[in-house]
Motif scaffolding. Structure first.
Motif, PDB file in Angstrom:
ATOM      1  N   UNK A  36       0.708  -1.186   0.026  1.00 46.58           N
ATOM      2  CA  UNK A  36      -0.041  -0.212   0.103  1.00 46.58           C
ATOM      3  C   UNK A  36       0.902   1.245   0.160  1.00 46.58           C
ATOM      4  N   UNK A  38       1.063   5.368   0.954  1.00 41.15           N
ATOM      5  CA  UNK A  38       0.262   6.449   1.711  1.00 41.15           C
ATOM      6  C   UNK A  38       1.006   8.020   1.245  1.00 41.15           C
ATOM      7  N   UNK A  45      -2.135  13.610   9.187  1.00 40.62           N
ATOM      8  CA  UNK A  45      -2.110  12.186   9.077  1.00 40.62           C
ATOM      9  C   UNK A  45      -1.741  11.622   7.809  1.00 40.62           C
ATOM     10  N   UNK A  51      -3.718   0.316  -2.597  1.00 42.15           N
ATOM     11  CA  UNK A  51      -3.685  -0.832  -1.641  1.00 42.15           C
ATOM     12  C   UNK A  51      -3.665  -1.930  -2.456  1.00 42.15           C
ATOM     13  N   UNK A  52      -3.200  -3.036  -2.107  1.00 46.57           N
ATOM     14  CA  UNK A  52      -2.903  -4.257  -2.850  1.00 46.57           C
ATOM     15  C   UNK A  52      -2.464  -4.290  -4.049  1.00 46.57           C
ATOM     16  N   UNK A  99       3.819  -5.577   9.746  1.00 51.15           N
ATOM     17  CA  UNK A  99       3.870  -4.760   8.742  1.00 51.15           C
ATOM     18  C   UNK A  99       5.258  -4.222   8.660  1.00 51.15           C
TER      19      UNK A  99
ATOM     20  N   UNK B  35      -3.835  -0.647  15.150  1.00 52.35           N
ATOM     21  CA  UNK B  35      -2.236  -0.370  15.072  1.00 52.35           C
ATOM     22  C   UNK B  35      -1.776   0.940  15.616  1.00 52.35           C
ATOM     23  N   UNK B  50       0.368  -4.039  16.691  1.00 60.36           N
ATOM     24  CA  UNK B  50      -1.177  -4.184  16.470  1.00 60.36           C
ATOM     25  C   UNK B  50      -1.517  -5.133  17.380  1.00 60.36           C
ATOM     26  N   UNK B  52      -5.380  -7.348  17.544  1.00 60.91           N
ATOM     27  CA  UNK B  52      -6.703  -7.918  16.818  1.00 60.91           C
ATOM     28  C   UNK B  52      -7.848  -7.959  17.999  1.00 60.91           C
ATOM     29  N   UNK B 101      -6.897  -1.390  10.307  1.00 57.90           N
ATOM     30  CA  UNK B 101      -7.178  -2.231   9.165  1.00 57.90           C
ATOM     31  C   UNK B 101      -8.360  -2.917   9.503  1.00 57.90           C
ATOM     32  N   UNK B 104      -9.635  -8.767   6.844  1.00 60.81           N
ATOM     33  CA  UNK B 104      -9.535  -8.920   5.413  1.00 60.81           C
ATOM     34  C   UNK B 104      -8.967  -8.019   4.372  1.00 60.81           C
ATOM     35  N   UNK B 105      -8.472  -6.968   5.016  1.00 58.95           N
ATOM     36  CA  UNK B 105      -7.693  -6.084   4.289  1.00 58.95           C
ATOM     37  C   UNK B 105      -6.516  -5.975   4.850  1.00 58.95           C
ATOM     38  N   UNK B 106      -5.504  -5.411   3.974  1.00 60.10           N
ATOM     39  CA  UNK B 106      -4.081  -5.293   4.485  1.00 60.10           C
ATOM     40  C   UNK B 106      -3.512  -4.017   4.366  1.00 60.10           C
ATOM     41  N   UNK B 107      -4.286  -2.815   4.334  1.00 60.03           N
ATOM     42  CA  UNK B 107      -4.050  -1.579   4.451  1.00 60.03           C
ATOM     43  C   UNK B 107      -4.579  -0.543   5.612  1.00 60.03           C
ATOM     44  N   UNK B 108      -4.027   0.413   5.715  1.00 55.80           N
ATOM     45  CA  UNK B 108      -4.417   1.350   6.850  1.00 55.80           C
ATOM     46  C   UNK B 108      -5.271   2.460   6.205  1.00 55.80           C
ATOM     47  N   UNK B 111      -6.553   7.227   9.914  1.00 54.04           N
ATOM     48  CA  UNK B 111      -5.405   7.440  10.725  1.00 54.04           C
ATOM     49  C   UNK B 111      -5.877   8.537  11.904  1.00 54.04           C
TER      50      UNK B 111
END
Lengths: 110, 121
Positions: A36, A38, A45, A51-52, A99, B35, B50, B52, B101, B104-108, B111
């Motif tokens: 991803x 940013x 912020x 993403x992906x 990450x 996170x 992070x 969960x 996040x 199922x997703x892997x991005x933030x 914020x």
């Protein structure tokens, strides 16, 4: 785990296109297409752009695009605008719920 | 609108402790991993760790530089995440961001504005 490698700075003129690279290894970018990107303006912020590897969240301009090849991901910004001047960071899920971020690239719009 | 608001930053002496809070709103807190990410002045972003949710047994993970010193927790009844920082060092001085996040997703995708932590005598 070392940070992903990005160029420290890039620059371009308004209207031009630039590409920022993000170099990893077979254990991160090479294993997962979960990179991803940013955008971060000073004192603000971070904001997700991609993403992906290449998907754009709703509301993000089509001028931002992403790709990945092997251990390298790339962010391309087309039609540069003054407001694009910011720091850009790549990030990837790596393993064991962890990450990693790139060192960041400062974009200067000339 | 998703919103994350950090609080609790400040000045602390080396070896001291500090706890940051992150109040969340505008999304299903229990459906998110929370996170912490930090940025030292003039440096890049660094993933801190992070936590969960209950369905994942509140599993935690931490970056190498903070493992054993920092602890992330959450209170789902208050939609709040916490970062407890012990044995603080000068190199922990940074702006600390709370982010999330969705499972199922892997991005933030959201914020906070950040909380400044200064470790100095």
């Amino acid at each position: 785990q070392p940070a992903l490698t990005q160029p420290a700075s890039v620059s371009g003129s308004p209207g031009q296109s630039i590409t920022i690279s993000c170099n990893g290894s077979t254990s991160d970018l090479g294993s997962y297409n979960l990179v991803s990107w940013y955008q971060k303006h000073p004192g603000k912020a971070p904001k997700v752009l991609i993403f992906e590897g290449g998907k754009r969240p709703s509301g993000v301009s089509y001028r931002f695009s992403g790709s990945r090849s092997g251990n390298t991901a790339s962010l391309t910004i087309s039609g540069l605008q003054a407001d694009d001047e910011a720091d850009y960071f790549c990030s990837s899920y790596i393993y064991s719920n962890s990450w990693i971020f790139g060192g960041g690239t400062k974009l200067t719009v000339l | 609108e998703m919103q994350l608001v950090e609080s609790g930053g400040g000045l602390v002496q080396p070896g001291g402790s500090l706890t940051l809070s992150c109040a969340a709103s505008g999304f299903i807190f229990t459906g998110s991993a929370m996170h912490w990410v930090r940025q030292a002045s003039g440096k890049g972003l660094e993933w801190v760790g992070q936590i969960k949710g209950k369905v994942h047994s509140y599993a935690t993970a931490y970056g190498a530089s903070v493992t054993g010193r920092f602890t992330i927790s959450r209170d789902d009844s208050k939609n709040t995440a916490y970062l407890q920082m012990n044995s603080l060092k000068s190199e922990d001085t940074a702006v600390y961001y709370c982010t999330r996040h969705e499972y199922g997703d892997f991005h933030f995708d959201s914020w906070g504005q950040g909380a400044l932590v200064i470790v100095s005598s």
